[in-house]
Write a protein that holds these residues in place. Structure first.
Motif, mmCIF file in Angstrom:
data_model
loop_
_atom_site.group_PDB
_atom_site.id
_atom_site.type_symbol
_atom_site.label_atom_id
_atom_site.label_comp_id
_atom_site.label_asym_id
_atom_site.label_seq_id
_atom_site.Cartn_x
_atom_site.Cartn_y
_atom_site.Cartn_z
ATOM 1 N N GLU A 1 -135.461 -56.702 64.282
ATOM 2 C CA GLU A 1 -135.705 -56.695 62.838
ATOM 3 C C GLU A 1 -134.634 -57.494 62.090
ATOM 4 O O GLU A 1 -134.914 -58.095 61.056
ATOM 5 C CB GLU A 1 -135.743 -55.254 62.318
ATOM 6 N N LYS B 1 -140.828 -53.856 61.504
ATOM 7 C CA LYS B 1 -141.031 -55.170 62.104
ATOM 8 C C LYS B 1 -142.274 -55.849 61.543
ATOM 9 O O LYS B 1 -142.250 -57.039 61.198
ATOM 10 C CB LYS B 1 -141.157 -55.032 63.624
ATOM 11 N N LEU C 1 -131.846 -51.991 65.330
ATOM 12 C CA LEU C 1 -132.697 -52.932 64.593
ATOM 13 C C LEU C 1 -132.394 -54.397 64.932
ATOM 14 O O LEU C 1 -132.388 -55.252 64.053
ATOM 15 C CB LEU C 1 -132.516 -52.708 63.086
#
Length: 440
Positions: free
Chosen positions: A352, A406, A349
């Motif tokens: 993100e 996202k 991630l």
């Protein structure tokens, strides 16, 4: 010409040592609080990381939903009441009888409002849990723990104003630290026996109970719990509630919009867990939030000198902005190190992460402006936040994938901009109004 060296008693020399001493004491006071509060947040962060790494993604999704909705319930049960507590309390906190009436009035209003909110939010919490695979029995158990925790937070939220306005920071730190240490110890111990979302929420509720009992014992020496309500305080708070209701409800759900959207639109519960896990890293900013609530906002409420108020305002805002930019830079340069603490389930991630940190920065800056504005009741016109945000979000809908982490984080990041800008305008108007009064 007779040149006389000013002595410490001389009028021309006295202010400087006094000013230096006051500045040093203030810095030491804030620094001590920040260090202890940092320790509290580190321990709380460790508790959260144990849950992130130990719970499977489905259980952590349940925990994220329940924890988010508990915060939502607590905020909705406080519409306008904290504003009245701080703004009125800043004037009457030295009068025991009058301060007791204020606390009594706020407590009764908060419980009445909390009961109404629980009836509305509990069904939504059930739907979110069920949508992500929770059985009916398990969902009802989580809801019961959430409501019990909120009931305790309703009282502590009011009583905490007592040590804050008295600047009894040490008492606040003892209460926070005790609850955090015991919660971490319990989670760490149960990790080797049995630990799921229900146990985690139950432990949080027990922590709230302990903190409530400690805070009540402290306040019993300062205020009268049997004091009657004050009609003027009630009228003022109801006015704040009416003025802030729409804005507060919208702000509350807006603050949790990432979890709401991902809970209903994602095709897998792991997406909820990913948002919740990233949110744990945003706890870095909790130290600033606690500094605002316990040190700066009460000081801002008590200050009656415009020049001092102006300096305090820019010192606080400048400090928060500098710290926020530093965290963004570190997250951008070292994303893998940030994600390492979450474990291998969340190592992918990286993009993100930066979006989550960016959103947390905007939320922290907005919260800083709002806390300062609310402590002075500079909130007229804050309702404009609603239409400005709605227009922004409607414009974003065609370009947003709400089923991806996202997409939801980008939506949340851009949606936060109108409220930040509006609070800056409210601050400027507040200072301008003080200038107008001073020159009138």
């Amino acid at each position: 010409m007779n040149l006389v060296t000013p002595t410490p008693e001389s009028p021309s020399a006295a202010p400087f040592p006094d000013l230096t001493r006051r500045t040093f004491d203030r810095v030491r006071h804030i620094g001590t609080f920040a260090l202890v509060q940092a320790a509290v947040q580190v321990l709380g962060f460790l508790s959260g990381i144990i849950l992130v790494r130990h719970l499977d993604q489905r259980e952590y999704a349940y925990f994220t939903i329940a924890n988010t909705m508990q915060g939502t319930l607590n905020l909705l049960a406080d519409i306008g009441i904290s504003i009245g507590l701080v703004s009125i309390g800043g004037r009457v906190w030295q009068d025991r009888a009058r301060f007791s009436q204020l606390i009594s009035t706020a407590s009764r209003l908060r419980y009445a409002l909390g009961g109404v909110v629980a009836l509305i939010v509990a069904p939504l919490l059930y739907l979110m849990l069920a949508k992500n695979g929770a059985s009916t029995g398990y969902a009802m158990l989580l809801i019961a723990f959430v409501i019990a925790g909120v009931a305790l937070q309703l009282s502590t939220g009011v009583l905490t104003v007592v040590p804050r306005l008295r600047s009894d920071i040490r008492r606040i730190q003892v209460i926070d630290l005790t609850g955090t240490v015991l919660r971490l110890a319990a989670i760490a111990g149960l990790m080797f026996l049995f630990l799921n979302a229900g146990v985690a929420i139950a432990l949080a509720t027990l922590t709230f109970l302990l903190q409530y009992l400690m805070l009540r014992a402290y306040c019993a020496r300062i205020i009268d719990f049997h004091a009657p309500t004050n009609p003027d305080d009630k009228k003022a708070m109801l006015g704040f509630i009416r003025n802030q209701a729409a804005n507060a409800v919208f702000y509350c759900f807006q603050g949790q919009i990432t979890v709401f959207l991902i809970s209903f639109f994602a095709h897998r519960s792991s997406s909820v867990a990913e948002v919740g896990a990233l949110g744990r890293l945003a706890m870095i900013f909790a130290v600033l939030t606690n500094l605002m609530a316990n040190v700066f906002a009460p000081a801002f409420a008590r200050c009656q000198n415009r020049r001092r108020l102006f300096r305090l305002y820019f010192a606080v805002v400048g400090g928060v902005a500098a710290f926020s930019l530093f965290i963004v830079a570190v997250a951008a340069l070292f994303p893998r190190e940030f994600l390492l603490v979450l474990g291998p389930k969340y190592a992918h991630l990286q993009r993100e992460l930066l979006l989550m940190v960016g959103g947390a920065v905007l939320a922290t800056l907005t919260g800083t402006f709002w806390s300062l504005n609310a402590s002075r009741a500079w909130i007229a016109g804050s309702w404009l936040y609603i239409p400005l945000t709605i227009v922004t979000q409607v414009a974003l809908i065609p370009f947003t994938d709400f089923s991806s982490v996202k997409g939801v984080l980008v939506f949340n990041l851009i949606s936060a901009l109108p409220n930040l800008l509006l609070n800056i305008v409210l601050s400027l108007r507040g200072f301008f109004s003080m200038r107008s009064i001073a020159t009138a």
